[in-house]
Design a protein around this motif. Structure first.
Motif, PDB file in Angstrom:
ATOM      1  N   GLU A 226       1.861   7.001  -6.842  1.00 34.88           N
ATOM      2  CA  GLU A 226       1.011   8.164  -7.125  1.00 34.88           C
ATOM      3  C   GLU A 226       1.780   9.460  -6.877  1.00 34.88           C
ATOM      4  O   GLU A 226       1.653  10.430  -7.638  1.00 34.88           O
ATOM      5  CB  GLU A 226      -0.231   8.137  -6.236  1.00 34.88           C
TER       6      GLU A 226
ATOM      7  N   THR B  78       0.833  -1.205   0.000  1.00 32.46           N
ATOM      8  CA  THR B  78       0.000   0.000   0.000  1.00 32.46           C
ATOM      9  C   THR B  78       0.862   1.247   0.000  1.00 32.46           C
ATOM     10  O   THR B  78       0.615   2.196  -0.762  1.00 32.46           O
ATOM     11  CB  THR B  78      -0.940   0.010   1.209  1.00 32.46           C
ATOM     12  N   GLN B  79       1.885   1.278   0.865  1.00 32.67           N
ATOM     13  CA  GLN B  79       2.790   2.427   0.875  1.00 32.67           C
ATOM     14  C   GLN B  79       3.449   2.602  -0.486  1.00 32.67           C
ATOM     15  O   GLN B  79       3.632   3.737  -0.955  1.00 32.67           O
ATOM     16  CB  GLN B  79       3.868   2.248   1.952  1.00 32.67           C
TER      17      GLN B  79
ATOM     18  N   ASN C 242       8.619   9.798   1.074  1.00 30.90           N
ATOM     19  CA  ASN C 242       7.334   9.118   1.202  1.00 30.90           C
ATOM     20  C   ASN C 242       7.326   8.272   2.470  1.00 30.90           C
ATOM     21  O   ASN C 242       8.223   7.460   2.683  1.00 30.90           O
ATOM     22  CB  ASN C 242       7.083   8.214  -0.015  1.00 30.90           C
TER      23      ASN C 242
ATOM     24  N   TRP D   1       0.993   4.222  -2.909  1.00 35.93           N
ATOM     25  CA  TRP D   1       0.875   5.658  -2.652  1.00 35.93           C
ATOM     26  C   TRP D   1       2.120   6.394  -3.121  1.00 35.93           C
ATOM     27  O   TRP D   1       2.037   7.515  -3.630  1.00 35.93           O
ATOM     28  CB  TRP D   1       0.646   5.910  -1.159  1.00 35.93           C
TER      29      TRP D   1
ATOM     30  N   ARG E 111      -2.976  11.062   5.064  1.00 34.73           N
ATOM     31  CA  ARG E 111      -1.637  11.443   4.619  1.00 34.73           C
ATOM     32  C   ARG E 111      -1.527  12.969   4.575  1.00 34.73           C
ATOM     33  O   ARG E 111      -2.475  13.655   4.172  1.00 34.73           O
ATOM     34  CB  ARG E 111      -1.330  10.887   3.221  1.00 34.73           C
TER      35      ARG E 111
ATOM     36  N   LYS F 188      -7.038   8.372   3.049  1.00 32.52           N
ATOM     37  CA  LYS F 188      -6.748   7.158   2.287  1.00 32.52           C
ATOM     38  C   LYS F 188      -7.363   5.955   3.002  1.00 32.52           C
ATOM     39  O   LYS F 188      -7.572   5.977   4.218  1.00 32.52           O
ATOM     40  CB  LYS F 188      -5.231   6.935   2.172  1.00 32.52           C
TER      41      LYS F 188
ATOM     42  N   GLN G 117       5.325  13.243   1.419  1.00 31.35           N
ATOM     43  CA  GLN G 117       4.080  12.701   1.948  1.00 31.35           C
ATOM     44  C   GLN G 117       4.405  11.858   3.181  1.00 31.35           C
ATOM     45  O   GLN G 117       5.372  11.094   3.182  1.00 31.35           O
ATOM     46  CB  GLN G 117       3.336  11.848   0.917  1.00 31.35           C
TER      47      GLN G 117
END
Length: 280
Positions: A24, A17-18, A107, A21, A270, A197, A136
């Motif tokens: 993106e 999942t990280q 991130n 993200w 986030r 999220k 992020q």
């Protein structure tokens, strides 16, 4: 900054999942291909390598405090495979760079560091005039139901007697604080916002075959995520007690937060920051 004990291979298996993200976020960099990029909190390097793949004539330096993460990244992403990619062990609170980078990226890392003002000052020094920042991290309200359950467990036996120190707090801030710290560091905020999220885990294990590894799902996936990322809690427990803490926390969460679609959902928040170092 305290260096926690990370398991790079375990983290890689439970951080899809990280990584999505991060994918993106990288798209928002809008890279030309010739930039010099600094990736703060690069971990095991897969996100840093994705940035490097977009730099046809540029380069990226990944920095992380964990010697285990850096060793893993160097082993799996050597110079002969990624000539424009390099990794160094270092503390983002004490960045040694002076006007070397066009872009600073991060991130899912800055919520480990309470003093964002000091990090931003180092970023400002590291950037060339006109350089850009894209970050992020976990923001205010991130994973609140999971943290509430973990905090409650630390008030109960046996955990309150096993836990070493006060209840931990991650650096989950809001836009107001970050804008102030950016300005004090000499960086101009462009966009600072909280973004909701959904982190979800399917209820069943996907038994894929062939060369692909099975996708970790359901309760095992939730436990893997807790085990590999909530180290402020786990590092203060005796090592032999950590698996039981993770299992109890995951099971409590599933029992108290059921979902009609049969999946496990964790509400995440986030904090995303875009800023620039003024030219001249």
């Amino acid at each position: 900054m305290i260096a926690h004990t990370w398991n790079p291979d375990d983290y890689r298996q439970h951080s899809s999942t990280q990584a999505s993200w991060a994918h993106e976020l990288i798209a928002k960099l809008d890279l030309s291909g010739n930039e010099r990029v600094l990736d703060l909190g690069c971990g095991e390097g897969k996100v840093t390598a994705e940035i490097a793949a977009r730099l046809s004539s540029g380069s990226v330096l990944g920095l992380d405090l964990s010697p285990d993460m850096i060793a893993f990244a160097r082993e799996h992403l050597p110079p002969e495979r990624c000539p424009n990619l390099r990794f160094v062990e270092g503390d983002m609170l004490d960045l040694p760079f002076d006007g070397e980078f066009d872009v600073v990226f991060s991130n899912a890392a800055l919520h480990w560091v309470p003093d964002h003002g000091r990090v931003f000052s180092g970023i400002a020094r590291a950037l060339r005039p006109g350089g850009r920042v894209l970050l992020q991290m976990g923001g205010k309200g991130n994973a609140a139901p999971v943290l509430a359950l973990a905090d409650a467990m630390l008030e109960e036996e046996p955990w309150k007697d096993l836990f070493d120190g006060p209840v931990p707090r991650y650096a989950f801030y809001g836009p107001e604080e970050e804008r102030e710290w950016l300005a004090e560091a000499g960086l101009t905020p462009v966009r600072v916002e909280l973004i909701g999220k959904d982190m979800s885990f399917d209820k069943a294990t996907d038994e894929t075959s062939g060369a692909r590894a099975p996708q970790v799902r359901g309760l095992d996936g939730l436990m893997g995520w807790i085990r590999t990322t909530w180290l402020l809690y786990l590092d203060r427990l005796p090592e032999e007690a950590r698996p039981a803490f993770v299992a109890e926390l995951a099971n409590r969460y599933v029992e108290r937060h059921p979902s009609p679609d049969g999946r496990i959902h964790v509400p995440m928040v986030r904090l995303e920051i875009e800023a620039v170092r003024p030219p001249g």
